[in-house]
Design a protein around this motif. Structure first.
Motif, PDB file in Angstrom:
ATOM      1  N   LEU A  70      12.563 -13.831 -41.531  1.00  0.00           N
ATOM      2  CA  LEU A  70      13.787 -12.908 -41.101  1.00  0.00           C
ATOM      3  C   LEU A  70      14.090 -11.721 -41.832  1.00  0.00           C
ATOM      4  CD1 LEU A  70      16.272 -15.971 -41.142  1.00  0.00           C
ATOM      5  CD2 LEU A  70      15.271 -14.773 -39.259  1.00  0.00           C
ATOM      6  N   LYS A  71      13.622 -11.638 -42.918  1.00  0.00           N
ATOM      7  CA  LYS A  71      13.617 -10.392 -43.767  1.00  0.00           C
ATOM      8  C   LYS A  71      12.550  -9.446 -43.149  1.00  0.00           C
ATOM      9  CE  LYS A  71      15.817 -11.817 -47.997  1.00  0.00           C
ATOM     10  NZ  LYS A  71      16.841 -10.601 -48.343  1.00  0.00           N
ATOM     11  N   ILE A  72      11.454  -9.969 -42.553  1.00  0.00           N
ATOM     12  CA  ILE A  72      10.565  -9.130 -41.945  1.00  0.00           C
ATOM     13  C   ILE A  72      11.158  -8.494 -40.661  1.00  0.00           C
ATOM     14  CG2 ILE A  72       8.374  -8.971 -40.610  1.00  0.00           C
ATOM     15  CD1 ILE A  72       7.524 -11.059 -42.797  1.00  0.00           C
ATOM     16  N   ALA A  73      11.874  -9.518 -39.877  1.00  0.00           N
ATOM     17  CA  ALA A  73      12.511  -9.307 -38.570  1.00  0.00           C
ATOM     18  C   ALA A  73      13.404  -7.912 -38.762  1.00  0.00           C
ATOM     19  CB  ALA A  73      12.952 -10.231 -38.051  1.00  0.00           C
ATOM     20  N   ARG A  74      14.223  -8.159 -39.820  1.00  0.00           N
ATOM     21  CA  ARG A  74      15.176  -7.144 -39.940  1.00  0.00           C
ATOM     22  C   ARG A  74      14.527  -5.677 -40.078  1.00  0.00           C
ATOM     23  NH1 ARG A  74      18.045  -7.289 -46.058  1.00  0.00           N
ATOM     24  NH2 ARG A  74      15.851  -7.250 -46.474  1.00  0.00           N
ATOM     25  N   HIS A  75      13.429  -5.394 -40.166  1.00  0.00           N
ATOM     26  CA  HIS A  75      12.561  -4.204 -40.094  1.00  0.00           C
ATOM     27  C   HIS A  75      12.047  -3.640 -38.926  1.00  0.00           C
ATOM     28  CE1 HIS A  75      13.600  -3.324 -44.717  1.00  0.00           C
ATOM     29  NE2 HIS A  75      13.265  -4.609 -44.751  1.00  0.00           N
ATOM     30  N   LEU A  76      11.938  -4.519 -38.192  1.00  0.00           N
ATOM     31  CA  LEU A  76      11.194  -4.252 -36.704  1.00  0.00           C
ATOM     32  C   LEU A  76      11.863  -3.700 -35.756  1.00  0.00           C
ATOM     33  CD1 LEU A  76       9.412  -7.695 -36.630  1.00  0.00           C
ATOM     34  CD2 LEU A  76       8.626  -5.774 -37.552  1.00  0.00           C
ATOM     35  N   GLN A  77      11.570  -2.899 -34.964  1.00  0.00           N
ATOM     36  CA  GLN A  77      11.992  -2.184 -33.862  1.00  0.00           C
ATOM     37  C   GLN A  77      12.262  -3.148 -32.895  1.00  0.00           C
ATOM     38  OE1 GLN A  77       9.230   0.818 -32.306  1.00  0.00           O
ATOM     39  NE2 GLN A  77      10.454   2.405 -33.361  1.00  0.00           N
ATOM     40  N   GLY A  78      13.375  -2.585 -32.021  1.00  0.00           N
ATOM     41  CA  GLY A  78      14.160  -3.666 -30.894  1.00  0.00           C
ATOM     42  C   GLY A  78      14.794  -4.578 -31.386  1.00  0.00           C
ATOM     43  N   GLY A  79      15.267  -5.528 -30.726  1.00  0.00           N
ATOM     44  CA  GLY A  79      16.211  -6.292 -30.873  1.00  0.00           C
ATOM     45  C   GLY A  79      15.918  -7.372 -31.822  1.00  0.00           C
ATOM     46  N   TRP A  80      14.571  -7.522 -32.446  1.00  0.00           N
ATOM     47  CA  TRP A  80      14.169  -8.297 -33.556  1.00  0.00           C
ATOM     48  C   TRP A  80      14.880  -8.368 -34.762  1.00  0.00           C
ATOM     49  CZ3 TRP A  80      11.624 -12.075 -31.791  1.00  0.00           C
ATOM     50  CH2 TRP A  80      10.862 -11.834 -30.529  1.00  0.00           C
ATOM     51  N   ARG A  81      15.570  -7.037 -35.029  1.00  0.00           N
ATOM     52  CA  ARG A  81      16.376  -6.859 -36.357  1.00  0.00           C
ATOM     53  C   ARG A  81      17.719  -8.040 -36.312  1.00  0.00           C
ATOM     54  NH1 ARG A  81      16.905  -1.357 -34.579  1.00  0.00           N
ATOM     55  NH2 ARG A  81      15.138  -1.093 -35.898  1.00  0.00           N
ATOM     56  N   PHE A  82      18.055  -8.106 -34.971  1.00  0.00           N
ATOM     57  CA  PHE A  82      19.408  -8.968 -34.920  1.00  0.00           C
ATOM     58  C   PHE A  82      19.096 -10.654 -35.363  1.00  0.00           C
ATOM     59  CE2 PHE A  82      20.134  -5.226 -32.064  1.00  0.00           C
ATOM     60  CZ  PHE A  82      21.192  -4.809 -32.725  1.00  0.00           C
ATOM     61  N   ALA A  83      17.785 -11.072 -35.383  1.00  0.00           N
ATOM     62  CA  ALA A  83      17.312 -12.088 -35.763  1.00  0.00           C
ATOM     63  C   ALA A  83      17.858 -12.270 -37.129  1.00  0.00           C
ATOM     64  CB  ALA A  83      15.846 -12.463 -35.514  1.00  0.00           C
TER      65      ALA A  83
END
Length: 127
Positions: A70-83
């Protein structure tokens, strides 16, 4: 900069690293396999308990399993940061699904026999 330690023998883990790279144009994340000398040194330096899970090292701290993801997803482009909103769910609950996938990853996705050589731009992100 943050470092992602991953199981270098796992197809699913390798695909996850490729997923991160494609959604991280700022090259915030760097990578090392858990099995590598660098990976082992980082695990020891940060006193990470024995694990075959994904490990995120960020701001001089380590994170495991779903928290790392989840901490990785927070930095990704697109809607992934909303995870990242799922971080509000207790880790014991989040890790149930994570642990099922982790336990079965070799059976479901296979084990790598050979490593691919990434492009020079991507290669410099591997420690």
């Amino acid at each position: 900069m943050a470092i992602v330690l991953f199981d270098g023998e796992c197809h699913f883990c390798d695909a996850s690293v490729q997923f991160i790279i494609k959604r991280d144009p700022q090259a915030y994340f760097h990578f090392a396999s858990l099995q590598s000398e660098v990976g082992q040194e980082l695990l020891a330096r940060y006193n990470v308990p024995p694990t075959d899970s994904i490990v995120l090292i960020e701001n001089e701290r380590y994170y495991l399993r779903s928290t790392a993801a989840l901490k990785i997803a927070r930095h990704l482009q697109g809607g992934w940061r909303f995870a990242y909103i799922l971080i509000a769910v207790p880790a014991t609950i989040r890790n149930i699904a994570y642990n099922i996938i982790a336990k079965n990853r070799y059976n479901w996705f296979g084990k790598k026999e050979v490593c691919e050589l990434p492009s020079p731009d991507v290669r410099k992100r591997f420690l």
